[in-house]
Design a protein around this motif. Structure first.
Motif, PDB file in Angstrom:
ATOM      1  N   ARG A 131       0.837  -1.207   0.000  1.00  0.00           N
ATOM      2  CA  ARG A 131       0.000   0.000   0.000  1.00  0.00           C
ATOM      3  C   ARG A 131       0.875   1.262   0.000  1.00  0.00           C
ATOM      4  O   ARG A 131       0.614   2.213  -0.747  1.00  0.00           O
ATOM      5  CB  ARG A 131      -0.917  -0.014   1.216  1.00  0.00           C
ATOM      6  N   LEU A 132       1.909   1.282   0.824  1.00  0.00           N
ATOM      7  CA  LEU A 132       2.813   2.445   0.864  1.00  0.00           C
ATOM      8  C   LEU A 132       3.586   2.589  -0.445  1.00  0.00           C
ATOM      9  O   LEU A 132       3.819   3.708  -0.919  1.00  0.00           O
ATOM     10  CB  LEU A 132       3.780   2.298   2.042  1.00  0.00           C
ATOM     11  N   TYR A 133       3.981   1.472  -1.043  1.00  0.00           N
ATOM     12  CA  TYR A 133       4.701   1.491  -2.320  1.00  0.00           C
ATOM     13  C   TYR A 133       3.829   2.153  -3.394  1.00  0.00           C
ATOM     14  O   TYR A 133       4.303   2.978  -4.181  1.00  0.00           O
ATOM     15  CB  TYR A 133       5.048   0.057  -2.704  1.00  0.00           C
ATOM     16  N   GLY A 134       2.527   1.807  -3.422  1.00  0.00           N
ATOM     17  CA  GLY A 134       1.627   2.440  -4.381  1.00  0.00           C
ATOM     18  C   GLY A 134       1.522   3.935  -4.165  1.00  0.00           C
ATOM     19  O   GLY A 134       1.512   4.726  -5.115  1.00  0.00           O
ATOM     20  N   GLU A 135       1.420   4.352  -2.897  1.00  0.00           N
ATOM     21  CA  GLU A 135       1.337   5.786  -2.594  1.00  0.00           C
ATOM     22  C   GLU A 135       2.593   6.520  -3.064  1.00  0.00           C
ATOM     23  O   GLU A 135       2.512   7.619  -3.618  1.00  0.00           O
ATOM     24  CB  GLU A 135       1.151   5.993  -1.097  1.00  0.00           C
ATOM     25  N   HIS A 179      -3.753   3.593  -5.540  1.00  0.00           N
ATOM     26  CA  HIS A 179      -4.588   2.812  -4.620  1.00  0.00           C
ATOM     27  C   HIS A 179      -4.216   1.339  -4.672  1.00  0.00           C
ATOM     28  O   HIS A 179      -3.580   0.863  -5.611  1.00  0.00           O
ATOM     29  CB  HIS A 179      -6.066   2.992  -4.962  1.00  0.00           C
ATOM     30  N   LEU A 180      -4.615   0.597  -3.657  1.00  0.00           N
ATOM     31  CA  LEU A 180      -4.306  -0.833  -3.567  1.00  0.00           C
ATOM     32  C   LEU A 180      -5.588  -1.644  -3.749  1.00  0.00           C
ATOM     33  O   LEU A 180      -6.593  -1.395  -3.082  1.00  0.00           O
ATOM     34  CB  LEU A 180      -3.676  -1.165  -2.215  1.00  0.00           C
ATOM     35  N   LEU A 194      -2.124  -3.810  -7.954  1.00  0.00           N
ATOM     36  CA  LEU A 194      -2.890  -5.049  -7.813  1.00  0.00           C
ATOM     37  C   LEU A 194      -2.055  -6.006  -6.970  1.00  0.00           C
ATOM     38  O   LEU A 194      -0.991  -6.452  -7.382  1.00  0.00           O
ATOM     39  CB  LEU A 194      -3.185  -5.661  -9.180  1.00  0.00           C
ATOM     40  N   PHE A 195      -2.535  -6.299  -5.768  1.00  0.00           N
ATOM     41  CA  PHE A 195      -1.799  -7.136  -4.817  1.00  0.00           C
ATOM     42  C   PHE A 195      -2.486  -8.499  -4.756  1.00  0.00           C
ATOM     43  O   PHE A 195      -3.642  -8.605  -4.325  1.00  0.00           O
ATOM     44  CB  PHE A 195      -1.790  -6.471  -3.443  1.00  0.00           C
ATOM     45  N   ILE A 196      -1.784  -9.545  -5.189  1.00  0.00           N
ATOM     46  CA  ILE A 196      -2.352 -10.890  -5.227  1.00  0.00           C
ATOM     47  C   ILE A 196      -1.726 -11.695  -4.091  1.00  0.00           C
ATOM     48  O   ILE A 196      -0.556 -12.111  -4.170  1.00  0.00           O
ATOM     49  CB  ILE A 196      -2.091 -11.576  -6.577  1.00  0.00           C
TER      50      ILE A 196
END
Length: 816
Positions: free
Chosen positions: A614-618, A630-631, A663-665
């Motif tokens: 989530r932080l990486y996306g931000e 966003h995640l 997109l986190f799988i």
């Protein structure tokens, strides 16, 4: 002479001989009786087979239960004439026969107020042209069928109850006819109500079918039925199942609380719903398969799905028609798959849809007129070549994307409106086409019409109003505009200057009010100043603000504040440095280093993988690499379907939700099981790889799981390993780090650890089993929650605890 227990009353018209009197046995009484007489049975158990071959009445002298007919074998009662049986308990113990049998042409018998309690092949059987009426009777037969009507017979059942049937509750077969009124069928197996055979006709009015270990109502083999004002619920299978050219109508009927499909249709069967509802279904509300199979619903409702499947599923050439219907509170509303499959919806409402309201793929088509789609992920998604149809007079509001057209799909959309979309109102890509006439798109947070990849979309007399990023956005020539307009504010001179060749080509044609068009191929009446994107890149209006993101430094500070994970933090810092240096090299006219944005996170559960993602996306959004940052977190169940073709759809939808973000799988290795030769998980992987290639700059994909299992995932597809070339390993937390997490929890919830408690807690963490079930940070949080519970139990015993006592956690509060 034994005790006289059967009284024959002379009710017949004949007076030629005296026959009224009392008899020891049923056989003697029947021998003496003539048509029209009444046999009154005193209390007791009669171990005889009661065979009624003349039109007499047999009734109990006392209340129900006082007289029992219980022979050792064969039917308790056989009706061969137009006789009446009232107020008896009928028991059978012959697994080869029925407890009550009515047969013979012209037999118009009556059974009233009886209880059939038996372990037989059938409770009540009607056959051979018999036409009995059964009123206010109960049937219990755990050994077989409750009621069977067959072989051209006809029966009426009024206010009856069938329970505890070992097989179907009521079965109507072989061209028979039955009518059920105000009756209940429950606790049966296989089916509550079974219709089978050409010429078989069943009508049920005001009935209830529930607690069935199987299907509620099953019709097959050209049988026909009409179910009016009935209720079907709490079954273990489908609410309604139709197969092999069966025809069934549900009128004013409620189907609910079914774990499978509300109604499942196959084999050229036909289902009609009128003023009916299907709710709380685990799979599809309507599942319609095979060419020639069709469902028609009028003024009906499908809602409150409990599973993760479309409310209406149409495939393999089936057809569905909905008129004045409501579909709401479901994952997807209408899925139409495969060539020749078709759906029509007129004056319908599709609302509160978690994913796609309408999805069309595999060459299927739809026709929607005057429909309203609101509060959905995607309004309509035309997915691939041959998929299309027409939309006319429809309203789409409060969705993520209004209409998506992709991969050669070619719908016609007329006089429709899209309002308040979170992304584009209309998005066309990857060879999609589409004709849009007299449409209005407004008040969206993205573009009005966003067409990429040079798609030859025709947009005529359409208007875009108050869309945050612009009215019309085309990445390259291809779309055709005719007489369209936008209220987007843009200097007309600069637009014309940006695309002078296009303007020269269309010189003399009529203009369009306002600006806001990029990359369009003008047609008759198109904007003279439509501009072409330089070198194929999209032209984005600089006046439209980008989505707000907090500064990268703030997200980085949150990352640094995480307990432990030093190697993980270093990996993320390295990626950020690559982005920063690459941007500076581009500004200096040099080539930027290739950025490996997609990541593999390996490690045990509870090590912070989701938080870091989530932080990486931000951070990427703050640096301009991603649009939103966003995640979207998914697992196998979100990507893999159970029907052929549904996996690609689910995977595409998850990917689409993640556009502009991450997109986190989680547990991605579950998509590639070791024995998965026929598993749909590999289809999800293949679809994912293609999407990552087609939209390489729009989504960052992070796959996560145990280290060894993720190696299997990376080898599942030749393209997977090349796209996930960077692996970040999340180590297990040490005992000291787990103690830090517990301290953080204490501070957050205003508790305090005594020094001796901290020491005891450190020993507790050091002694924990670090096997596969070890939860790392999750374990630390669970330990803290347990301590809070034990603290509450302890302090509750104090008469007047102090503030310190309300906060202080002591060694006794540790888990046992």
């Amino acid at each position: 002479m034994g005790e006289q227990r059967v009284r024959v009353t002379q009710d017949g018209a004949s007076r030629w001989r005296r026959r009224a009197g009392e008899y020891d046995t049923l056989a003697e009484a029947l021998a003496a009786a003539e048509p029209g007489d009444t046999l009154t049975l005193r209390a007791g158990t009669y171990r005889e087979n009661l065979v009624l071959d003349k039109p007499v009445t047999v009734t109990a002298a006392g209340p129900l239960g006082s007289v029992r007919i219980e022979p050792s074998g064969g039917p308790a009662v056989t009706l061969l004439a137009s006789a009446s049986v009232r107020g008896l308990v009928l028991e059978g113990h012959d697994t080869a026969s029925a407890a009550v049998l009515a047969e013979g042409g012209g037999t118009v018998a009556e059974i009233e107020g009886c209880r059939v309690s038996t372990v037989s092949a059938v409770g009540i059987e009607v056959r051979g042209g018999a036409r009995p009426t059964v009123r206010r009777c109960t049937v219990e037969n755990p050994g077989g069928l409750g009621i069977r009507v067959r072989d051209g017979a006809s029966a009426v059942f009024e206010e009856c109850e069938v329970s505890s049937a070992g097989q179907a509750g009521v079965a109507v077969l072989e061209g028979a006819t039955a009518r059920l009124e105000r009756s209940r069928v429950h606790h049966a197996s296989g089916a509550g109500l079974l219709l089978s055979g050409e010429g078989t006709v069943v009508e049920a009015v005001g009935c209830e079918v529930y607690e069935i270990d199987g299907t509620g109502v099953q019709a097959e083999a050209r049988a026909a039925g009409r179910i009016t004002d009935c209720e079907v619920h709490r079954v273990s299978g489908n609410g309604v199942t139709l197969d092999s050219e069966a025809v069934l109508a549900l009128v004013g009927t409620r189907v609910h609380d079914v774990p499978e499909n509300g109604a499942d249709l196959r084999g050229r069967s036909v289902l009609t719903l009128e003023r009916s509802s299907v709710r709380s279904f685990g799979r599809n509300g309507l599942s319609v398969w095979d060419a020639g199979t069709r469902a028609e619903a009028t003024a009906s409702e499908l809602h409150d799905s409990t599973g993760d499947y479309p409310a209406v599923w149409i495939s393999d050439g089936a057809r569905v028609s909905l008129s004045d219907c409501r579909v709401h509170d479901v994952p997807d509303a209408l899925f139409v798959l495969d060539r020749a499959s078709h759906a029509e919806a007129v004056d319908c409402s599709l609302t509160q849809i978690r994913s796609s309201a309408v999805s069309v793929s595999g060459g299927a088509t739809v026709r929607l007129e005057r429909c309203r789609i609101q509060d959905a992920g995607t309004g309509l998604w035309f997915r691939d070549h041959g998929s299309g149809g027409t939309l006319e007079g429809c309203e789409i509001a409060d969705v993520s994307t209004g209409v998506i057209v992709a991969r050669g799909a070619d719908p016609v959309v007329r006089s429709c409106s899209v309002r308040g979309s979170a992304d584009a109102a209309v998005y066309v890509s990857a060879g999609g086409k589409g004709v849009f006439e007299d449409c209005r798109v407004s008040h969206g947070k993205g573009y009005g019409f966003h067409v990429i990849d040079g798609c030859r979309t025709v947009i005529t007399r359409c208007r875009a109003e108050q869309n945050a990023r612009g009215g019309f956005e085309f990445s390259e020539p291809g779309p055709v505009l005719e007489d369209c307009s936008s209220d987007e504010v843009r200097a007309q001179a600069s637009v014309a200057a940006a695309a002078r060749p296009a303007a020269d080509h269309a010189a003399g044609s009529g203009g369009i009010l306002g600006g806001g068009f990029t990359g369009a191929r003008p047609a008759s009446g198109a904007l003279p100043g439509a501009r072409t994107a330089a070198e194929g890149a999209p032209l984005v209006d600089s006046a439209v603000p980008a989505p707000a993101h907090r500064p990268a430094d703030e997200a980085l500070a949150d990352l640094e504040a995480l307990i432990g994970l030093e190697t993980v933090k270093q990996e993320v810092r390295t990626l950020i440095d690559l982005i920063s240096v690459g941007r500076r090299r581009q500004e200096a006219g040099l080539k930027a280093p290739s950025l490996r944005r997609h990541l593999v996170f390996t490690g045990s559960p509870g090590t912070g993988k989701t938080t870091v993602a989530r932080l990486y996306g931000e951070i990427l959004a703050a640096l301009g690499v991603l649009q939103r940052g966003h995640l979207v977190e998914v697992a196998r169940v979100d990507l893999v379907g159970e029907h052929i073709g549904s996996t690609a759809l689910r995977t595409s939808e998850a990917f689409d939700r993640a556009r502009g973000g991450v997109l986190f799988i989680d547990e991605a290795y579950a998509l590639a099981p070791e024995d998965g030769a026929r598993d749909f998980g590999r289809e999800a992987i293949d679809t994912l790889v293609k999407l990552m290639e087609d939209h390489r700059d729009e989504v960052v994909v992070i796959v996560a799981g145990y280290t060894a299992e993720m190696e299997r995932f990376l080898s599942a597809n030749p393209g997977v390993a090349s796209r996930f070339s960077r692996t970040v390993t999340f180590p297990d937390y040490s005992a000291e780090e787990l103690l830090q997490i517990a301290r953080t929890q204490c501070a957050e919830h205003e508790y305090r650890l005594a020094d001796e408690t901290a020491a005891a807690l450190l020993e507790h963490f050091a002694a924990l089993d670090r096997g596969p079930s070890f939860g790392n940070g999750r374990t630390a949080r669970q330990v803290f929650e347990t301590m809070v519970e034990r603290h509450a139990v302890r302090v509750a015993q104090l008469a007047d605890p102090s503030t310190e006592e309300l906060q202080l956690l002591v060694p006794d509060d540790l888990p046992v």
